[in-house]
Design a protein around this motif. Structure first.
Motif, mmCIF file in Angstrom:
data_model
loop_
_atom_site.group_PDB
_atom_site.id
_atom_site.type_symbol
_atom_site.label_atom_id
_atom_site.label_comp_id
_atom_site.label_asym_id
_atom_site.label_seq_id
_atom_site.Cartn_x
_atom_site.Cartn_y
_atom_site.Cartn_z
ATOM 1 N N GLY A 5 -2.682 13.153 3.982
ATOM 2 C CA GLY A 5 -2.223 11.780 4.176
ATOM 3 C C GLY A 5 -0.713 11.676 4.024
ATOM 4 N N ASP A 53 -4.056 8.899 7.777
ATOM 5 C CA ASP A 53 -4.157 7.990 6.633
ATOM 6 C C ASP A 53 -2.750 7.768 6.104
ATOM 7 N N VAL A 55 -0.115 5.361 3.646
ATOM 8 C CA VAL A 55 0.125 4.353 2.603
ATOM 9 C C VAL A 55 1.603 4.001 2.642
ATOM 10 N N HIS A 82 -6.369 5.624 12.912
ATOM 11 C CA HIS A 82 -5.577 5.596 11.681
ATOM 12 C C HIS A 82 -6.027 4.479 10.748
ATOM 13 N N ARG A 83 -5.702 4.680 9.475
ATOM 14 C CA ARG A 83 -5.859 3.619 8.477
ATOM 15 C C ARG A 83 -4.516 3.455 7.777
ATOM 16 N N PHE A 135 -7.785 5.233 -1.946
ATOM 17 C CA PHE A 135 -7.674 5.104 -0.484
ATOM 18 C C PHE A 135 -7.836 6.452 0.202
ATOM 19 N N LEU A 136 -7.235 7.481 -0.381
ATOM 20 C CA LEU A 136 -7.282 8.805 0.249
ATOM 21 C C LEU A 136 -8.503 9.604 -0.187
#
Lengths: 299, 233
Positions: A185, A232, A234, A257-258, A296-297
């Motif tokens: 990520g 991913d 952040v 993607h997020r 999240f990851l």
């Protein structure tokens, strides 16, 4: 160590000596620091008093007359109070200038919400064609201010008491820097969030990008960092959470993607205290970031 | 830049014809004609700016702050050759440079885009400051505002600053058609006088009176001319 605001004062005072195109417009805030500059350049160091609408309009008027104005006060009073002046007197008139704020999201927590401006970058983001610099160290602030003073466009420089322990190269002021490489990520740390992000991701297999210029957003740099597959991402910002989520989404539009946007929460805390206590309350201390990023990851 | 103005291509008697070429903004009609005579005298006899000097550093600046109802402004600019009168019939159309509020990036000779009230006077203050800082002390900065527009707090910030700052290059014309809902105790002139401006009040339809007020000396102080015209309603 001086603060970013101290450095703004010393750097701008020097630039005013060197470049007759530059002007400084104040609304009482930081007036004392610019006493020498005001004596040396009475026509180019203007204090309009506690008049923030005039602050912006007069700065833009000086730009119309051919000068490069640096316009400064606390973020709440520079961006939020006279926002329509920022929109029309600079953008609609098509002139350039440098807005330099101090105070950030909670540099004076004991002062309460009247002096907090976590929404400034999101608000500026509704306007077209503004470069937004968020330095993470006084040395970076100086470099970015020098760049902003030398060019012609519209620039917002967000200064804060929050700072990383050491400065990083800001390069041309536009691209993200790779601080750490990993495969699990990408975490983008904006300005003074870097130290906490590095502490929070210690031992995690993630790439950490460092951003001091968030507009224009370095979409190409982000795409390079995520590689070709699913992404991913952040983004940790020292202002309103999610401010850059939309531009990150746009940059990754061709990849699955997020994106998780971390930053200052929208709700007014109604707490005083110290900066560190506010960082913790918003989950922006190393422990809070570790929990949020890890969840999240999936780490 | 010289002190002579380019001879106008149209005369004052052409104003009705030129303004009649613009349609579709009837709501703003009274606002437009209230400014006509002041604009005419400024462009015909006072302002040192011509179509050839719209980018000259030492031109006089005229900032129309009262950007609604700009038909008189456009007509005066066309009459003085800043753009061709054939543009007037496109007033407000998609491809026309002439909107119901002016845009400085679209119209030659227009110094500011306006329409939102309360921006012109602060911009004029900054323009006067900027010219002074550049050593350009000859050009004069004019800004036209309306009496109701004067309600905006930004204007009060600007006029309260400009007097004590001694911005002699700054000139304001207030078109007073008594359109403010809550009148100003002591009148508009008193507000400027209190802030240290040189002030005169004249009949806003009397060209000689306007000219005399516009050109009166006002050493060391900004100048405000209150031009009274018939009430809007």
């Amino acid at each position: 160590m001086d603060t970013m605001r101290d450095r703004f004062i010393s750097t701008t005072s020097q630039l005013l000596d060197e470049d007759p195109r530059l002007a400084l417009v104040l609304a009482e805030i930081s007036r004392d620091g610019f006493e020498r500059a005001a004596r040396a350049h009475p026509d180019r160091v203007i204090n309009v008093g506690i008049r923030e609408q005039l602050l912006i309009g007069a700065g833009a008027g000086m730009a119309l007359a051919g000068l490069r104005p640096l316009v400064h006060t606390f973020a709440s009073f520079l961006v939020e109070r006279p926002f329509e002046q920022v929109k029309l007197d600079f953008g609609h008139q098509g002139v350039g200038g440098v807005l330099v704020s101090a105070g950030g999201s909670y540099d004076w927590p004991a002062g309460g919400f009247t002096h907090m401006s976590p929404g400034d970058v999101a608000l500026m983001d509704t306007l077209d064609d503004w470069t937004v610099h968020v330095p993470g160290h006084p040395d970076e602030a100086e470099e970015l201010l020098r760049q902003a003073a030398a060019e012609d466009g519209r620039v917002y420089v967000r200064l804060s008491l929050q700072s990383n322990t050491r400065a990083r190269p800001v390069g041309a002021g536009s691209g993200f820097t790779v601080v750490r490489e990993g495969k699990g990520g990408v975490v983008i740390a904006v300005g003074p969030m870097l130290d906490n992000v590095l502490a929070a991701t210690d031992g995690l297999d993630v790439t950490v990008l460092y951003a001091t210029t968030v507009r224009p957003f370095d979409g190409a740099g982000l795409r390079r960092a995520v590689g070709g597959g699913a992404a991913d991402v952040v983004i940790v910002e020292p202002y309103l959470a999610g401010t850059s989520t939309a531009v990150a989404n746009d940059a990754l539009i061709e990849l699955p993607h997020r994106v998780l946007g971390l930053g200052v929460g929208r709700a007014e805390l109604r707490k005083y205290g110290e900066i560190d206590e506010h960082l913790t309350a918003h989950g922006l201390d190393p422990r809070g970031l570790r929990e949020l990023i890890g969840a999240f990851l999936g780490g | 830049m010289t002190n002579t103005t380019t001879p106008p291509t149209g005369g004052y008697r052409d104003m009705n014809r030129l303004m009649s070429l613009m349609t579709g903004d009837e709501k703003h009609g009274p606002a437009a004609t209230s400014t006509l005579d002041a604009l005419w005298v400024l462009y015909d006899r006072v302002l040192r700016v011509t179509p050839g000097t719209v980018d000259a550093p030492d031109r006089d600046r005229f900032l129309l702050s009262k950007g609604h109802g700009p038909m008189a402004y456009y007509a005066v600019l066309a009459a003085h050759g800043f753009f061709g009168e054939e543009l007037l019939s496109g007033f407000g159309a998609y491809d026309s440079p002439l909107g119901h509020h002016p845009d400085r990036t679209l119209v030659p000779g227009v110094e500011i885009g306006s329409g939102s009230l309360g921006h012109g006077l602060p911009l004029a203050v900054g323009t006067a400051l900027g010219l002074r800082a550049r050593g350009l002390t000859d050009p004069r900065v004019w800004v036209l505002i309306g009496d109701a527009e004067l309600d905006e707090g930004s204007n009060h910030e600007a006029l309260a600053y400009a007097g004590p700052a001694g911005l002699e290059q700054l000139h304001t014309v207030v078109i007073d058609n008594a359109s403010a809902s809550h009148g100003r105790p002591g009148g508009i002139a008193a507000r400027f006088e209190t802030a240290g401006w040189s002030v005169d009040s004249v009949d806003g339809r009397d060209h000689e009176a306007l000219y005399a007020a516009f050109t009166a000396p006002h050493g060391g102080r900004p100048r405000a001319v209150i031009a009274h015209v018939a009430p809007k309603h």
